[in-house]
Structure formats: structure tokens, C-alpha cells
Design a protein around this motif. Structure first.
Motif, PDB file in Angstrom:
ATOM      1  N   VAL A 151      35.406  35.414  34.582  1.00 17.64           N
ATOM      2  CA  VAL A 151      36.505  36.157  33.968  1.00 17.64           C
ATOM      3  C   VAL A 151      37.394  35.208  33.164  1.00 17.64           C
ATOM      4  CG1 VAL A 151      38.623  37.395  34.545  1.00 17.64           C
ATOM      5  CG2 VAL A 151      36.489  38.022  35.637  1.00 17.64           C
ATOM      6  N   PHE A 174      40.135  43.531  38.305  1.00  9.35           N
ATOM      7  CA  PHE A 174      38.704  43.210  38.239  1.00  9.35           C
ATOM      8  C   PHE A 174      38.107  43.130  39.637  1.00  9.35           C
ATOM      9  CE2 PHE A 174      39.798  40.700  34.182  1.00  9.35           C
ATOM     10  CZ  PHE A 174      39.791  41.865  33.453  1.00  9.35           C
ATOM     11  N   ARG A 181      34.802  32.296  44.038  1.00  6.99           N
ATOM     12  CA  ARG A 181      34.927  33.128  42.831  1.00  6.99           C
ATOM     13  C   ARG A 181      33.575  33.351  42.156  1.00  6.99           C
ATOM     14  NH1 ARG A 181      40.141  33.825  40.582  1.00  6.99           N
ATOM     15  NH2 ARG A 181      39.269  33.792  38.502  1.00  6.99           N
ATOM     16  N   GLU A 230      43.315  40.082  37.369  1.00  6.06           N
ATOM     17  CA  GLU A 230      42.271  39.662  38.304  1.00  6.06           C
ATOM     18  C   GLU A 230      42.171  40.637  39.471  1.00  6.06           C
ATOM     19  OE1 GLU A 230      42.391  35.545  39.411  1.00  6.06           O
ATOM     20  OE2 GLU A 230      41.266  35.170  37.561  1.00  6.06           O
ATOM     21  N   ALA A 231      43.339  41.115  39.940  1.00  2.97           N
ATOM     22  CA  ALA A 231      43.319  42.083  41.035  1.00  2.97           C
ATOM     23  C   ALA A 231      42.546  43.321  40.617  1.00  2.97           C
ATOM     24  CB  ALA A 231      44.749  42.448  41.429  1.00  2.97           C
ATOM     25  N   ARG A 233      43.930  47.437  50.349  1.00  4.27           N
ATOM     26  CA  ARG A 233      43.471  47.885  49.034  1.00  4.27           C
ATOM     27  C   ARG A 233      41.995  47.539  48.845  1.00  4.27           C
ATOM     28  NH1 ARG A 233      46.807  45.047  44.316  1.00  4.27           N
ATOM     29  NH2 ARG A 233      45.525  43.263  44.845  1.00  4.27           N
ATOM     30  N   SER A 257      47.454  37.501  37.398  1.00  9.93           N
ATOM     31  CA  SER A 257      46.962  37.815  38.740  1.00  9.93           C
ATOM     32  C   SER A 257      46.693  39.315  38.881  1.00  9.93           C
ATOM     33  CB  SER A 257      47.979  37.361  39.782  1.00  9.93           C
ATOM     34  OG  SER A 257      49.179  38.066  39.628  1.00  9.93           O
ATOM     35  N   VAL A 262      30.956  44.390  37.499  1.00 12.53           N
ATOM     36  CA  VAL A 262      31.950  45.376  37.924  1.00 12.53           C
ATOM     37  C   VAL A 262      31.470  46.116  39.176  1.00 12.53           C
ATOM     38  CG1 VAL A 262      33.047  47.545  37.243  1.00 12.53           C
ATOM     39  CG2 VAL A 262      32.990  45.627  35.652  1.00 12.53           C
ATOM     40  N   ASN A 296      49.336  40.188  45.480  1.00 14.21           N
ATOM     41  CA  ASN A 296      49.550  40.745  44.140  1.00 14.21           C
ATOM     42  C   ASN A 296      49.407  42.262  44.123  1.00 14.21           C
ATOM     43  OD1 ASN A 296      46.833  40.715  44.610  1.00 14.21           O
ATOM     44  ND2 ASN A 296      46.251  39.668  42.736  1.00 14.21           N
ATOM     45  N   MET A 314      33.855  36.394  39.715  1.00 11.50           N
ATOM     46  CA  MET A 314      35.190  36.331  39.129  1.00 11.50           C
ATOM     47  C   MET A 314      35.374  35.044  38.326  1.00 11.50           C
ATOM     48  SD  MET A 314      37.219  38.923  39.596  1.00 11.50           S
ATOM     49  CE  MET A 314      38.907  38.329  39.538  1.00 11.50           C
ATOM     50  N   PHE A 334      43.566  37.504  47.130  1.00 10.56           N
ATOM     51  CA  PHE A 334      43.977  36.296  46.425  1.00 10.56           C
ATOM     52  C   PHE A 334      45.022  35.500  47.204  1.00 10.56           C
ATOM     53  CE2 PHE A 334      42.254  39.208  43.386  1.00 10.56           C
ATOM     54  CZ  PHE A 334      41.517  38.404  42.536  1.00 10.56           C
ATOM     55  N   PHE A 350      50.172  46.036  42.960  1.00  9.74           N
ATOM     56  CA  PHE A 350      50.497  46.480  41.609  1.00  9.74           C
ATOM     57  C   PHE A 350      51.948  46.947  41.551  1.00  9.74           C
ATOM     58  CE2 PHE A 350      45.832  47.319  41.835  1.00  9.74           C
ATOM     59  CZ  PHE A 350      45.480  46.255  41.021  1.00  9.74           C
ATOM     60  N   MET A 371      37.862  40.974  47.079  1.00  7.01           N
ATOM     61  CA  MET A 371      38.522  39.675  47.063  1.00  7.01           C
ATOM     62  C   MET A 371      40.022  39.827  47.326  1.00  7.01           C
ATOM     63  SD  MET A 371      38.218  36.758  44.176  1.00  7.01           S
ATOM     64  CE  MET A 371      37.723  35.208  44.879  1.00  7.01           C
ATOM     65  N   ARG A 379      31.522  43.841  42.318  1.00  7.46           N
ATOM     66  CA  ARG A 379      32.836  43.594  42.920  1.00  7.46           C
ATOM     67  C   ARG A 379      33.293  44.748  43.802  1.00  7.46           C
ATOM     68  NH1 ARG A 379      34.536  41.887  37.253  1.00  7.46           N
ATOM     69  NH2 ARG A 379      33.518  39.865  37.085  1.00  7.46           N
TER      70      ARG A 379
END
Lengths: 260, 286
Positions: free
Chosen positions: A65, B173, A57, B170-171, A169, B167, A90, A104, A62, A100, A106, A98, A93
Motif C-alpha cells: 500500500v 484497507f 504487513r 490503512e484502517a 472492528r 492511518s 482486498v 485508529n 499491506m 495497528f 474512524f 490487522m 484482507r
């Protein structure tokens, strides 16, 4: 040890120097110096709480954050120190993507929109949206499964598909480095195998850093492995060396399953 | 063993009965309230009543200025309170760093939600009617009601922002999005349905508010429709209050009819909130 890995792998994509990180007053990384070779898969292993997630991270900024965190030291992407004041995290990145632990996607977006999310969030209109979607999903080995259902919600997919959607993505932004924070820990073995195959594919174009607490996975997918323990980098070498003839006793104990 | 079984069952049934009565009692009260108002006001409930202007003769008196006044008031109040409330909620949830100042603001907002509405009326009278020279206008009324609504709008909006999992931030960002881009395109689309429901309910409550409007001096006899935000105005609850305080019993009938209209509109807004929530949430897959 550090020089050794440099010699083995000619080109270094990212390099941390004396990297320290805190959560509040708790120092979780005690000065990590590590070189990530370009277009190889680097695995970070170690017991829970050893700082491996915190470390990656820090590679795309990250860590900061989260409120009340602090980072000291340098991280270089190519020759640029990403912790320099003039660097906008920004923009960084966009180059260092990244994935996770938990998929996740959207929730308000379709499969297609999820792939384009990174571009749309930044206000970029892709020249050919369909081609972008197809390319990213193909690279993420998901195209054949979803090409007829692109308008379905991203969350309608299975967990493994969702994770590959999240990889797609990230790929749609054409990053240079992809960081993966235990990308398979929420997935079943079949989905895990697919992601592992995918990681092998990705290294032809991208530099991959993967955190995992599954040692077999590290052995299967990575070219070099770093073993972290209590916020220190204990050993860093070619993966087969780490798993067959480690130099450090702690590393040997960990990879043979005697603790962790 | 069997004995214990029986005993527990008795307590179970008693508890169930108490809970059932707790829902029955308010339901009965509401039905009686609406029924009473409908029976009393039935003779006056007509199109003439809805489109007529007030009159000294109760059988000619209409509700139109109050209806239109309340409608404008609601629009203006929403236009002021919703952006301010959402903005404040976004700041507190997404940007504010936890600390003494943030906690102080949070406690104050919760307390403000409990302040009696007449206090807001007094504040509005001083701040808007007198100091800002708005006079007894629609704008002053809307500003006062917006103040009254603001704590509630902030609280429901924050609640709806808080349920969006971290989450996803964070996604956003990690995909190289700025915080505002993440908020606009990911967080808000997910939280608006929830926030909207709460906001509509608070706005519906605000159109029933009487005390602050009386305090700032909304008129009780208005024979015209407001033509600008600086116009004098009346509102439904004020018109009802005025009719009830007249000695002639015929005006009581008008008041009852007014109550029916007001209650009907409140129920309509509540239904709208529920419908909107169901409809918008279908687009969000949790």
C-alpha cells in the motif's frame, strides 16, 4: 528449526517462503521462511528496524500500500499463495485482519458504526446488525463498558478502549488470522493487561500474530516466538525455549536485554 | 537586567501595535467602502430596485436581471467546477503516484490559480463562445467562471484531503475495503467540511468577477430573465460597471445600490461558509 516447529504444531495457518521486501532500494527482509501455527499466538520480536512490522504487513499485503515498495517470495494462507496474480489483496484482507500500533477508530463514526465499518465499507448489510455489534464487542471484552453508549463517537473512549474497539472492528469481519502491530505500545499498563488477556481469549478461535518490542509481553501472551534481527529470522521456537534456552547467541543477548 | 527588561517590553508593545494597525486598517477601509456605498445608494435601495428591470430612466432602473443572472451563473458554475475540482483533487491526492508528471500537473495548477481572470475570459471567448458555439450564453459564462475557479477548488480540496491521517486509509484497507470505498466512506466525510468552506469562498469570489464575463460578451442591458442555459444574460458586477460608465449622475446612485447588494451577498456567502464549517465539523471528532 523450521521442521521442528511444524512437528510441534500440527496445523500451519500461514507460511512465508523466502520472503523479501523492499522500501525503495532498501531491502528490509532478506528471505524469511516461517510457519505460523493455527490457533496459536505467534510473537515476532526484535530490535527496532529489524523488519518485524514489515513482515506482518506482508502477511495481509499491506506492505504494498505504501508507494515504492516491493515484495518477492511467497506467503501461503492455508494452501494458497496470496502473492499469486489471481489473488485480490482486498479479499485477502477480509480473512487476514490487522490491528495497528495507534488506535485508529474512524472519527466520523459512533462506537456502533465503527464495529460495523468493515462490513459497511464493503457494502455488506449485516443480517442482524445489533447481534453483530454485540458479538464483536463481547469478543473484544468491551461490551460491558460500552453497551449503553453505542451511539457515542468512537473517539470519546479511552486509548485502551479505542484499541479494543479496533479489535472488535476487525473481529466483526470474522477473519481467520489477526495481525497485531505493537497493539499496546500506545497504551498504559492496565489497558495493556486487558489487551493481553483478550489475546489469550482470541486464540481459541483465531490465529494471532503479534509484533512487539516488549519481551515480557511476548513471553506472557505467545506460544511461539520468532526473533528477527536485521531483516533475518534468527530463531523460531516455542516461546519458553526462546526465553529460557535459546540456541542462538544473538537471541540470548536480545532476550536477556544485553542489546536492542 | 531591569534595563533589558524594559527595552524588550518596548519592542513587544511596538510589534503588537504594528500588528494591531495591520488589522485595523483593512477593517476601516471596508467600513468606509460599505458605508460610502450605502450612503450613496440609500435612495435607490428598495424592493422596486431588486425586482425591476433596467431602464433608460435611472429612477426606474432595476437590478433583477443581474441578480437572477448572477444566481444562475453561480449555480451552474458550482455544478461544473465542484465535481471536476473534487475529482481532480481526489485523483492527485489518493491515486496519482508521485513522479515527474504529477509534479508537473501540480505546478501547473498552482500557476493557473494566479492567472489573471481576463485571460480566462479570452480563453472562454474562443473555446466556449466561438468554437463550441455556445454563444454569449449563461452556459458559456458558467464554463468560463468554472475554469477560473477550478485551480482554487482543486487546491482547497487537496488541502482538506491531506489533513486526513494516513492511518485511517490503512484502517480502511485492512478492513478489506477497496480504495474507492475507503475514499467515499472514510476520507470524504472527514474532508468535505474543510473543502466546502474553501469552495464556497471561491464561488463567492467568482460571482464578483467582471473581466471574464465582459470578455465573453455578457450583455449590459438585459430586459428579460434568462429562460435557459442558452439564454443571453447579465450579472451583478456587469450591471454595476455599466451604470458607472453612464454620464448621468443618477445612474451612479444605482451603481452604489448595486454594490451594496453585491457586497451583502458576498458577506452572506462568507458567513454561510463559516457556519457550515462549524456545523459540519461538530460531526468530525479529531
Amino acid at each position: 528449526m523450521e521442521n521442528e516447529s511444524k512437528n510441534i504444531f500440527q496445523s500451519v495457518k500461514m507460511r512465508s517462503e523466502n520472503l523479501k521486501a523492499w522500501f525503495g532500494t532498501h531491502e528490509v527482509l532478506h528471505g524469511i521462511t516461517l510457519s505460523v501455527p493455527e490457533k496459536y499466538v505467534t510473537a515476532i520480536i526484535g530490535p527496532s528496524g529489524c523488519g518485524k512490522s514489515t513482515f506482518i504487513r506482508c502477511l495481509n499485503r499491506m506492505h504494498e500500500v505504501v508507494p515504492a515498495t516491493k515484495v518477492l517470495g511467497s506467503v501461503y494462507l492455508d494452501a494458497i499463495d496470496i502473492y499469486k496474480n489471481s489473488i485480490n489483496p482486498v479479499n485477502l484482507r477480509k480473512k487476514v485482519g490487522m490491528v495497528f500500533q495507534k488506535p485508529n477508530p474512524f472519527p466520523t463514526m459512533s462506537i456502533r458504526d465503527n464495529v460495523l465499518a468493515g462490513l459497511r465499507l464493503q457494502g455488506i448489510k449485516p443480517y442482524d446488525a445489533h447481534a453483530t455489534v454485540e458479538k464483536a464487542l463481547t469478543q473484544a471484552a468491551l461490551w460491558d463498558e460500552v453497551k449503553d453508549i453505542l451511539n457515542r463517537p468512537g473517539l470519546s473512549l479511552s486509548g485502551g478502549q479505542q484499541q479494543r474497539l479496533c479489535i472488535a472492528r476487525t473481529l466483526a469481519l470474522e477473519p481467520e488470522v489477526i495481525l497485531m502491530d505493537e497493539p499496546c505500545s500506545a497504551l498504559d499498563p492496565i489497558a495493556t493487561a486487558k489487551i493481553e488477556d483478550l489475546i489469550q481469549e482470541l486464540k481459541s478461535k483465531y490465529t494471532v500474530v503479534i509484533v512487539t518490542h516488549n519481551m515480557q509481553q511476548a513471553a506472557r501472551v505467545s506460544d511461539v516466538t520468532a526473533f528477527f534481527y536485521l531483516g533475518e529470522l534468527i530463531e523460531f521456537d516455542r516461546t519458553e525455549k526462546i526465553f529460557t534456552t535459546p540456541k542462538n547467541r544473538k537471541t540470548e543477548e536480545y532476550v536477556t536485554g544485553r542489546f536492542g | 537586567m531591569r534595563h533589558r527588561f524594559l527595552k524588550e517590553n518596548t519592542i513587544e508593545n511596538a510589534f503588537k501595535a504594528i500588528c494591531f494597525l495591520s488589522i485595523l486598517l483593512p477593517l476601516v477601509l471596508i467600513v468606509v467602502l460599505i458605508g460610502d456605498a450605502v450612503i450613496d445608494g440609500w435612495s435607490r435601495l428598495s424592493l422596486d430596485f431588486l425586482t425591476g428591470f433596467p431602464s433608460r430612466k435611472p429612477e426606474l432602473a432595476g437590478f433583477l436581471p443581474a441578480l437572477v443572472g448572477s444566481f444562475y451563473l453561480m449555480l451552474l458554475t458550482s455544478a461544473i467546477a465542484i465535481p471536476l475540482g473534487l475529482g481532480a483533487a481526489i485523483y492527485l491526492e489518493e491515486y496519482a503516484k508521485p513522479g515527474f508528471l504529477t509534479s508537473l500537473i501540480e505546478i501547473n495548477i498552482s500557476n493557473l490559480a494566479g492567472v489573471p481572470s481576463i485571460i480566462y475570459g479570452l480563453l472562454g471567448l474562443e473555446l466556449f463562445v466561438r468554437m463550441s458555439h455556445m454563444g454569449r450564453s449563461l452556459l458559456a459564462g458558467a464554463c468560463t467562471l468554472a475554469l477560473l475557479l477550478l485551480p482554487m477548488v482543486i487546491m482547497v480540496s487537496r488541502e482538506s484531503l491531506r489533513v486526513v491521517p494516513n492511518s485511517l486509509r490503512e484502517a480502511g484497507f485492512a478492513l478489506g475495503a477497496d480504495q474507492w470505498q475507503t475514499i467515499w466512506k472514510i476520507i470524504l466525510p472527514m474532508s468535505i467540511p474543510g473543502a466546502l468552506t474553501g469552495i464556497i469562498l471561491s464561488v463567492a469570489r467568482a460571482i464578483g468577477e467582471t473581466a471574464p464575463l465582459i470578455t465573453i460578451g455578457a450583455l449590459t442591458y438585459v430586459a428579460f430573465l434568462p429562460d435557459s442555459i442558452h439564454s443571453a444574460f447579465t450579472a451583478m458586477p456587469i450591471q454595476i460597471f455599466n451604470w458607472i460608465s453612464r454620464p448621468q449622475t443618477a445612474f451612479q446612485t444605482n451603481a452604489a445600490a448595486g454594490i451594496v447588494v453585491l457586497l451583502f451577498l458576498m458577506l452572506f456567502f462568507n458567513a454561510l461558509a463559516i457556519w457550515l464549517r462549524a456545523r459540519l465539523q461538530r460531526k468530525v471528532y479529531w
